[in-house]
Write a protein that holds these residues in place. Structure first.
Motif, mmCIF file in Angstrom:
data_model
loop_
_atom_site.group_PDB
_atom_site.id
_atom_site.type_symbol
_atom_site.label_atom_id
_atom_site.label_comp_id
_atom_site.label_asym_id
_atom_site.label_seq_id
_atom_site.Cartn_x
_atom_site.Cartn_y
_atom_site.Cartn_z
ATOM 1 N N ASP A 41 0.834 -1.196 0.000
ATOM 2 C CA ASP A 41 0.000 0.000 0.000
ATOM 3 C C ASP A 41 0.871 1.249 0.000
ATOM 4 O O ASP A 41 0.596 2.232 -0.689
ATOM 5 C CB ASP A 41 -0.910 0.029 1.226
ATOM 6 C CG ASP A 41 -2.039 -0.983 1.174
ATOM 7 O OD1 ASP A 41 -2.441 -1.367 0.062
ATOM 8 O OD2 ASP A 41 -2.521 -1.380 2.247
ATOM 9 N N GLY A 42 1.926 1.218 0.818
ATOM 10 C CA GLY A 42 2.835 2.349 0.873
ATOM 11 C C GLY A 42 3.467 2.638 -0.471
ATOM 12 O O GLY A 42 3.598 3.800 -0.883
ATOM 13 N N GLU A 43 3.865 1.609 -1.169
ATOM 14 C CA GLU A 43 4.436 1.796 -2.509
ATOM 15 C C GLU A 43 3.429 2.460 -3.437
ATOM 16 O O GLU A 43 3.765 3.399 -4.178
ATOM 17 C CB GLU A 43 4.886 0.442 -3.061
ATOM 18 C CG GLU A 43 6.058 -0.156 -2.311
ATOM 19 C CD GLU A 43 6.240 -1.645 -2.568
ATOM 20 O OE1 GLU A 43 7.352 -2.153 -2.340
ATOM 21 O OE2 GLU A 43 5.262 -2.322 -2.979
ATOM 22 N N ALA A 44 2.186 1.980 -3.389
ATOM 23 C CA ALA A 44 1.148 2.555 -4.247
ATOM 24 C C ALA A 44 0.839 4.002 -3.865
ATOM 25 O O ALA A 44 0.582 4.846 -4.726
ATOM 26 C CB ALA A 44 -0.120 1.703 -4.171
ATOM 27 N N LEU A 45 0.873 4.301 -2.566
ATOM 28 C CA LEU A 45 0.630 5.665 -2.103
ATOM 29 C C LEU A 45 1.754 6.614 -2.507
ATOM 30 O O LEU A 45 1.568 7.830 -2.499
ATOM 31 C CB LEU A 45 0.458 5.681 -0.585
ATOM 32 C CG LEU A 45 -0.915 5.209 -0.093
ATOM 33 C CD1 LEU A 45 -0.842 4.751 1.354
ATOM 34 C CD2 LEU A 45 -1.935 6.331 -0.243
ATOM 35 N N GLN A 46 2.890 6.085 -2.873
ATOM 36 C CA GLN A 46 3.982 6.892 -3.409
ATOM 37 C C GLN A 46 4.013 6.874 -4.938
ATOM 38 O O GLN A 46 4.890 7.485 -5.545
ATOM 39 C CB GLN A 46 5.328 6.385 -2.871
ATOM 40 C CG GLN A 46 5.607 6.748 -1.433
ATOM 41 C CD GLN A 46 6.079 8.188 -1.296
ATOM 42 O OE1 GLN A 46 5.458 9.122 -1.805
ATOM 43 N NE2 GLN A 46 7.187 8.371 -0.614
ATOM 44 N N GLY A 47 3.068 6.180 -5.550
ATOM 45 C CA GLY A 47 2.993 6.153 -7.007
ATOM 46 C C GLY A 47 3.786 5.056 -7.672
ATOM 47 O O GLY A 47 3.846 4.990 -8.905
ATOM 48 N N PHE A 48 4.395 4.168 -6.894
ATOM 49 C CA PHE A 48 5.141 3.041 -7.464
ATOM 50 C C PHE A 48 4.210 1.862 -7.720
ATOM 51 O O PHE A 48 3.109 1.784 -7.164
ATOM 52 C CB PHE A 48 6.240 2.580 -6.504
ATOM 53 C CG PHE A 48 7.348 3.566 -6.279
ATOM 54 C CD1 PHE A 48 8.403 3.647 -7.166
ATOM 55 C CD2 PHE A 48 7.331 4.409 -5.181
ATOM 56 C CE1 PHE A 48 9.435 4.551 -6.959
ATOM 57 C CE2 PHE A 48 8.349 5.318 -4.961
ATOM 58 C CZ PHE A 48 9.409 5.397 -5.859
ATOM 59 N N ASP A 49 4.667 0.933 -8.533
ATOM 60 C CA ASP A 49 3.978 -0.338 -8.672
ATOM 61 C C ASP A 49 4.105 -1.111 -7.356
ATOM 62 O O ASP A 49 5.139 -1.038 -6.672
ATOM 63 C CB ASP A 49 4.597 -1.170 -9.807
ATOM 64 C CG ASP A 49 4.410 -0.523 -11.176
ATOM 65 O OD1 ASP A 49 3.448 0.257 -11.339
ATOM 66 O OD2 ASP A 49 5.236 -0.803 -12.069
#
Length: 395
Positions: free
Chosen positions: A246-254
């Protein structure tokens, strides 16, 4: 381009999304082994230098150098030692290699620097004063602006300074050409609220329909993700912690972007990697505007330093002008927090963590949103009498 203090490649990934084949990363420099592992996984053919302090020169004929230098000594969550601190002071090596490039006649068109807004006020703005002084010595015109990552549509309230400089181009046409009235708070939902469970006395980082800023560290000494309050969930599942994907997605990463650094334990390096990263969509916006500059026709107000710096300004030589802009240059379609959060894979906040937060919360007047304190107390009680099963998978 070359990326110094590259972290997990947020700037490089954003620029690549903006420019496609027009943007080639030819060198990365990063000292932390877990971050190197991530860079090697996603930029396998790019030269990777291990230490900016030992970097002797930049590649020739670069179009852009990016430097998201460490915020450790500048952020409110860090040591606040200032720009001369052991970590943030490493930015001096950036100017060393730029001077060396000048000496060989290789003049750089663009320089992009990213850091925390606290650098504008800490030590009466000494960090920004140092940066623009160095840029002036190198003959750069510069512009900077504070932006909130939510302008890219991600539900993470993350404020950062973007500083863009050039000798030949106008950075104002990149950073100042776009502006909006800001995020319409009435469009946000009331089904999820992010907060720092590591706080309670001095702050909560309260965020409606979003998380507060991800950080590489916290007041409890570990890189802990924020918690999320879900008022409508069942007891024991109202206070949860997002998984690192989720953290990765919240930073715009896959999702899975930092998997190459996974040590198989909860307190591994992945959350720190995510917390220190640059939001991908922010860098993408900068890249799009570099390729297609806009027009800045707003008012510039002469500014004389008397302390902290404004949230947007530009300079040329010794002169500085203040500009009135919001932190939302664009308003991309907003992803509501529960549209992104994998609730089923979010673990409940542990009894120990919840109880410590509840104790701190009762010492002050924070956390007064209707129902919040009652749900924290309930969560502490439920967690104390039962083992809250972790969700499938691991953090």
């Amino acid at each position: 381009m070359a990326g110094l203090f590259a972290g997990i490649g947020g700037i490089e990934t954003g620029l690549r999304r903006a420019a496609g084949d027009q943007m080639e990363t030819v060198m990365l420099c990063e000292s932390w082994t877990p971050a190197q592992q991530v860079l090697e996984a996603h930029f396998p053919d790019v030269e990777l230098q291990p230490d900016v302090a030992s970097l002797s020169c930049l590649p020739e004929r670069l179009d852009l150098v990016a430097a998201g230098f460490p915020c450790t000594d500048l952020s409110q969550a860090g040591r606040t030692a200032g720009i001369r601190g052991a970590q943030s002071g490493l930015v001096a090596h950036l100017f060393d290699v730029l001077r060396l490039a000048d000496q060989r006649g290789d003049r750089l068109p663009w320089l992009l620097i990213e850091n925390v807004p606290n650098m504008l006020t800490l030590d009466r703005g000494e960090a920004m004063a140092y940066l623009v002084k160095e840029l002036g010595h190198l003959g750069y015109r510069w512009a900077y602006r504070v932006v909130d990552s939510r302008f890219t549509g991600v539900p993470q309230r993350r404020r950062r300074v973007l500083l863009l400089a050039s000798r030949t181009e106008d950075p104002r046409a990149v950073l100042f050409a776009d502006d909006t009235p800001g995020l319409d708070e009435s469009s946000l939902r009331d089904d999820a609220f992010g907060f720092y469970w590591t706080e309670g006395r001095g702050g909560l980082g309260w965020a409606r329909d979003a998380t507060p800023t991800f950080k590489g560290g916290s007041t409890v000494g570990i890189p802990s993700p924020p918690a999320v309050w879900l008022p409508s969930s069942e007891p024991g599942r109202k206070i949860v912690v997002p998984c690192v994907e989720d953290g990765e997605a919240l930073q715009g990463f896959d999702r899975g972007w930092t998997a190459a650094a996974d040590l198989g334990r909860r307190n591994g390096p992945r959350w720190k990697l995510v917390g220190n990263a640059v939001t991908v969509g922010v860098a993408q916006w900068v890249g799009e505007r570099i390729l297609t500059p806009g027009v800045f026709d707003g008012e510039s107000i002469p500014w004389i330093r008397k302390g902290g710096w404004p949230t947007a300004a530009w300079g040329d030589g010794d002169a500085v002008w203040k500009v009135e802009l919001t932190e939302f240059p664009r308003l991309e379609p907003y992803t509501h927090l529960l549209e992104l959060l994998d609730v089923d894979n979010a673990r409940p906040l542990s009894h120990r963590a919840a109880n410590g937060f509840w104790s701190r919360l009762q010492e002050g007047n924070l956390g007064r949103h209707s129902g919040f304190r009652a749900d924290i107390a309930e969560h502490v009680e439920v967690a104390s009498t039962a083992t809250l099963p972790p969700p499938p998978g691991r953090e």
